[in-house]
Design an enzyme around this catalytic site. Structure first.
Site, PDB file in Angstrom:
ATOM      1  N   GLN A 167       0.933  -1.251   0.095  1.00 11.11           N
ATOM      2  CA  GLN A 167       0.117   0.129  -0.154  1.00 11.11           C
ATOM      3  C   GLN A 167       1.040   1.147  -0.031  1.00 11.11           C
ATOM      4  OE1 GLN A 167      -2.755  -0.400   3.424  1.00 11.11           O
ATOM      5  NE2 GLN A 167      -2.598  -2.436   3.173  1.00 11.11           N
ATOM      6  N   GLU A 168       0.319   2.401  -0.564  1.00 14.58           N
ATOM      7  CA  GLU A 168       1.153   3.558  -0.854  1.00 14.58           C
ATOM      8  C   GLU A 168       1.725   3.902   0.629  1.00 14.58           C
ATOM      9  OE1 GLU A 168      -1.129   6.356  -2.982  1.00 14.58           O
ATOM     10  OE2 GLU A 168       0.627   7.779  -3.219  1.00 14.58           O
TER      11      GLU A 168
END
Ligand code: G3D
Ligand code: MG
Length: 199
Positions: free
Chosen positions: A76-77
C-alpha cells in the site's frame, strides 16, 4: 557497484539468499510467498507490515534447491517508503505486477524504477513477475516489457520478465531459477572485481 562489494565480502557461503518481494498492493506478492512456502494456494489478507519465510526452492528443471529468505513487504502507498529498509542487503528483488490491471501499470512502473534506481540497489538482479496471466484481460509480455520500460532499468541491473499465475504456482520455479542464475552471476563478477582490486 553500490553496496555489493563490501557486503558480499562478509557473507558466509551457507547464508540463504535475501530476496525482497515488492509490488503494488493486490499484485499477488503474499500469494507468491505462500505458494512457494506451502505449495498450495493460501488466500491472504492484505499485508500490514511484512511476512517472511525461509524456503528451499526447487528451480525449474534444475535439481538444485537453494535456500532463500523471502521478505514480502506491504505494497500500500503508505507502506512503500519502508521498502528501502528491506532492500538494503538484498541479493535479489522480486517485483510482482498484476498483468490484468492496466490502469495501475504506470504506477507499478514508477515504483519499480524508484526502488531499482536507489544507489544501494544498483546492480541487484530483478525478477519481474507478470502475475495473474490466467485472467483473460492480462497484458502480453511485450506489452508488459514496454509499459514497465524494463529496457530503461539500466545497464548495471540484470532483470527477467516471467509470466506467472501465483494461485497455481505456474512460472514461479522458472522465474526463481532465472533470479538464482542472475544472483550467482553477479556474485562471480563481484568476486572477480575484489580479486582485481587486491592485486
Ligand atoms: P498482495 O500481497 O500483493 O497485496 P495478494 O496480493 O497476494 O494478497 O493477492 C491479491 C489478490 O489477488 C487475492 O485475491 C489473490 O487471490 C489474487 N491473486 C493472486 N495471484 C493471482 C493469480 O495469479 N491469478 C488470479 N486470478 N488472482 C490472483 P482476493 O480476492 O483475496 O483479493
Ligand atoms: Mg500481501
Amino acid at each position: 557497484m553500490g553496496n555489493g562489494l563490501s557486503q558480499f565480502a562478509r557473507l558466509p557461503p551457507f547464508r540463504p539468499l535475501h530476496v525482497v518481494i515488492l509490488g503494488l498492493d493486490c499484485a499477488g506478492k503474499t500469494t507468491v510467498l505462500y505458494r512457494l512456502r506451502f505449495d498450495e494456494f493460501v488466500n491472504a489478507v492484505p499485508t500490514k507490515g511484512f511476512n517472511t519465510e525461509k524456503i528451499k526452492v526447487s528451480l525449474g528443471e534444475s535439481r538444485r534447491t537453494p535456500s532463500f529468505r523471502f521478505w514480502d513487504v506491504g505494497g500500500q502507498e503508505k507502506l512503500r517508503p519502508l521498502w528501502r529498509s528491506y532492500t538494503r542487503c538484498a541479493d535479489g528483488i522480486v517485483f510482482v505486477v498484476d498483468s490484468a490491471d492496466a490502469e495501475r501499470i504506470e504506477e507499478a512502473k514508477t515504483e519499480l524504477h524508484k526502488i531499482t534506481r536507489l544507489a544501494e540497489n544498483q546492480g541487484v538482479p530483478v525478477l519481474v513477475v507478470a502475475n495473474k496471466q490466467d485472467l483473460r484481460n492480462s497484458l502480453s509480455m511485450t506489452e508488459m516489457e514496454n509499459m514497465l520500460a524494463l529496457g530503461e532499468l539500466g545497464a548495471a541491473a540484470s532483470w527477467h520478465l516471467q509470466p506467472a499465475c501465483a494461485i497455481i504456482g505456474e512460472g514461479l520455479p522458472e522465474g526463481l531459477g532465472k533470479l538464482h542464475a542472475m544472483i550467482t552471476e553477479r556474485r562471480k563478477m563481484l568476486r572477480r572485481q575484489k580479486k582485481n582490486k587486491t592485486r
